[in-house]
Design a protein around this motif. Structure first.
Motif, short mmCIF file in Angstrom:
data_model
loop_
_atom_site.label_atom_id
_atom_site.label_comp_id
_atom_site.label_asym_id
_atom_site.label_seq_id
_atom_site.Cartn_x
_atom_site.Cartn_y
_atom_site.Cartn_z
N ILE A 13 0.84 -1.20 0.00
CA ILE A 13 0.00 0.00 0.00
C ILE A 13 0.87 1.25 0.00
O ILE A 13 0.61 2.22 -0.73
N GLY A 14 1.93 1.24 0.81
CA GLY A 14 2.80 2.41 0.92
C GLY A 14 3.50 2.74 -0.39
O GLY A 14 3.69 3.91 -0.72
N LYS A 15 3.89 1.71 -1.14
CA LYS A 15 4.52 1.95 -2.44
C LYS A 15 3.55 2.69 -3.37
O LYS A 15 3.94 3.63 -4.07
N ALA A 16 2.29 2.26 -3.38
CA ALA A 16 1.30 2.93 -4.23
C ALA A 16 1.09 4.37 -3.81
O ALA A 16 0.99 5.28 -4.65
N ARG A 17 1.04 4.61 -2.51
CA ARG A 17 0.84 5.97 -2.01
C ARG A 17 2.05 6.86 -2.30
O ARG A 17 1.90 8.03 -2.66
N ALA A 75 -7.42 -5.01 3.41
CA ALA A 75 -7.84 -5.07 2.01
C ALA A 75 -8.58 -3.80 1.60
O ALA A 75 -8.39 -3.30 0.48
N ALA A 76 -9.39 -3.25 2.50
CA ALA A 76 -10.12 -2.03 2.18
C ALA A 76 -9.17 -0.87 1.92
O ALA A 76 -9.40 -0.05 1.02
N ASN A 77 -8.07 -0.80 2.70
CA ASN A 77 -7.07 0.23 2.47
C ASN A 77 -6.38 0.04 1.13
O ASN A 77 -6.13 1.01 0.41
N ALA A 78 -6.07 -1.21 0.77
CA ALA A 78 -5.43 -1.49 -0.51
C ALA A 78 -6.36 -1.13 -1.66
O ALA A 78 -5.96 -0.48 -2.64
N GLN A 79 -7.61 -1.54 -1.54
CA GLN A 79 -8.56 -1.31 -2.62
C GLN A 79 -8.84 0.18 -2.81
O GLN A 79 -9.10 0.63 -3.93
N ALA A 80 -8.73 0.96 -1.73
CA ALA A 80 -8.91 2.41 -1.84
C ALA A 80 -7.80 3.05 -2.67
O ALA A 80 -7.98 4.14 -3.21
N GLU A 81 -6.67 2.35 -2.79
CA GLU A 81 -5.56 2.83 -3.63
C GLU A 81 -5.60 2.22 -5.02
O GLU A 81 -4.66 2.38 -5.80
N GLY A 82 -6.66 1.48 -5.31
CA GLY A 82 -6.78 0.86 -6.63
C GLY A 82 -6.00 -0.43 -6.77
O GLY A 82 -5.71 -0.87 -7.89
N LEU A 83 -5.67 -1.06 -5.63
CA LEU A 83 -4.86 -2.28 -5.65
C LEU A 83 -5.73 -3.51 -5.44
O LEU A 83 -6.67 -3.49 -4.64
N GLY A 84 -5.39 -4.58 -6.13
CA GLY A 84 -6.03 -5.85 -5.87
C GLY A 84 -5.54 -6.44 -4.57
O GLY A 84 -4.38 -6.24 -4.19
N PHE A 123 -0.19 -10.41 -3.27
CA PHE A 123 -1.39 -9.85 -2.65
C PHE A 123 -2.65 -9.93 -3.50
O PHE A 123 -3.75 -9.93 -2.95
N ALA A 124 -2.52 -9.99 -4.82
CA ALA A 124 -3.70 -9.89 -5.67
C ALA A 124 -3.98 -11.13 -6.51
O ALA A 124 -5.11 -11.28 -7.00
N GLU A 125 -2.99 -12.00 -6.68
CA GLU A 125 -3.15 -13.13 -7.60
C GLU A 125 -2.98 -14.46 -6.88
O GLU A 125 -2.58 -14.52 -5.73
N GLU A 126 -3.29 -15.51 -7.57
CA GLU A 126 -3.18 -16.86 -7.01
C GLU A 126 -1.78 -17.43 -7.26
O GLU A 126 -1.62 -18.53 -7.79
N ARG A 127 -0.74 -16.66 -6.89
CA ARG A 127 0.64 -17.13 -7.10
C ARG A 127 1.44 -16.91 -5.83
O ARG A 127 1.52 -15.79 -5.31
N SER A 128 2.04 -17.96 -5.30
CA SER A 128 2.84 -17.86 -4.08
C SER A 128 4.26 -17.44 -4.42
O SER A 128 4.96 -18.12 -5.16
N VAL A 129 4.70 -16.31 -3.85
CA VAL A 129 6.06 -15.83 -4.10
C VAL A 129 7.09 -16.60 -3.27
O VAL A 129 8.28 -16.29 -3.31
N PHE A 130 6.66 -17.61 -2.54
CA PHE A 130 7.58 -18.44 -1.77
C PHE A 130 7.89 -19.75 -2.50
O PHE A 130 8.45 -20.67 -1.93
N ASP A 131 7.52 -19.80 -3.77
CA ASP A 131 7.79 -20.93 -4.65
C ASP A 131 8.83 -20.49 -5.68
O ASP A 131 8.63 -19.50 -6.38
N ASP A 132 9.93 -21.23 -5.79
CA ASP A 132 11.02 -20.83 -6.69
C ASP A 132 10.56 -20.73 -8.14
O ASP A 132 11.01 -19.84 -8.88
#
Length: 235
Positions: A13-17, A75-84, A123-132
């Motif tokens: 969220i902070g990056k978007a702001r 999630a409400a804070n993220a969505q207020a910034e237009g983020l999934g 945060f927005a997709e069905e992909r785990s960033v903890f998978d190589d």
């Protein structure tokens, strides 16, 4: 400089702001943005993942329903910034490998591209960033060489010193939680602040160049600390 953590929703969220604030800054084309490493839950082993809802419930001593409500508020804070933002099915784990790969991306001039993709995947997709394999695909999407990305992930020491150096620098600057933004090594902004705070800070930093000591701007905003605890806004 903005320490980056992919398990921290307030960094997302902070990056978007920050980017909204930067877009309003008159000298935005003369600003260089560098993302630094900061781990959440560094004691967690590689491959040891848990669902975010379960982790929150255990960490805060809440029911699963209460933890889900906490996630819904973020999630409400993220969505207020237009983020999934997905509130169910996300993983939580050790971020050290992601940070190492981001240093490769930095060396190849593709750091922000990979960071943006990693945040979106986590945060927005069905992909785990903890998978190589997911990380390799994200690296390729960001414009990195697949073989080089695989080589970095296969070697636990590749860019490890760079990650640790960032973490040492964050400690020296007083960053005990993230997001934490540093402008010209003079002004520090803690937490996912509104975009207007970033505009004010950028204008002040520009006015007061050259930089000297670090000065805090604004009240502390919502953040995630080094132990993995993330503040939750009140409903």
């Amino acid at each position: 400089m903005a320490p980056s953590v992919h398990a921290c929703p307030w960094c997302y969220i902070g990056k978007a702001r920050f980017e909204k604030g930067l877009a309003e800054f008159a000298h935005r084309d003369e600003v260089e943005v560098v993302h630094r490493s900061f781990e959440l839950d560094p004691g967690r082993s590689k491959g040891d993942t848990a669902l975010v809802i379960d982790m929150l419930a255990q960490k805060y001593g809440r029911t699963r329903e209460e933890a889900a409500s906490m996630e819904a508020n973020v999630a409400a804070n993220a969505q207020a910034e237009g983020l999934g933002y997905r509130t169910e099915g996300r993983d939580h784990g050790n971020t050290f490998d992601i940070h190492r790969l981001l240093h490769l991306a930095k060396a190849r001039g593709r750091q922000d591209e990979l960071l943006t993709l990693a945040y979106r995947a986590n945060f927005a997709e069905e992909r785990s960033v903890f998978d190589d394999e997911v990380l390799v695909r994200l690296a390729v999407e960001a414009g990195l060489d697949e073989a080089e990305a695989r080589s970095v992930l296969a070697d636990p020491e590749a860019y490890a010193d760079d990650v640790r150096a960032d973490e040492c620098e964050a400690s020296e600057l007083g960053a005990g939680a993230v997001p934490f933004f540093v402008l010209d090594r003079r002004y520090g902004i803690s937490g996912g602040q509104p975009s207007e705070v970033f505009v004010k800070a950028l204008e002040q930093a520009w006015k007061d160049r050259p930089a000297t000591a670090l000065t805090a701007i604004g009240e502390d905003g919502a953040a995630c600390d080094a132990g993995g605890a993330c503040e939750v806004p009140q409903a």
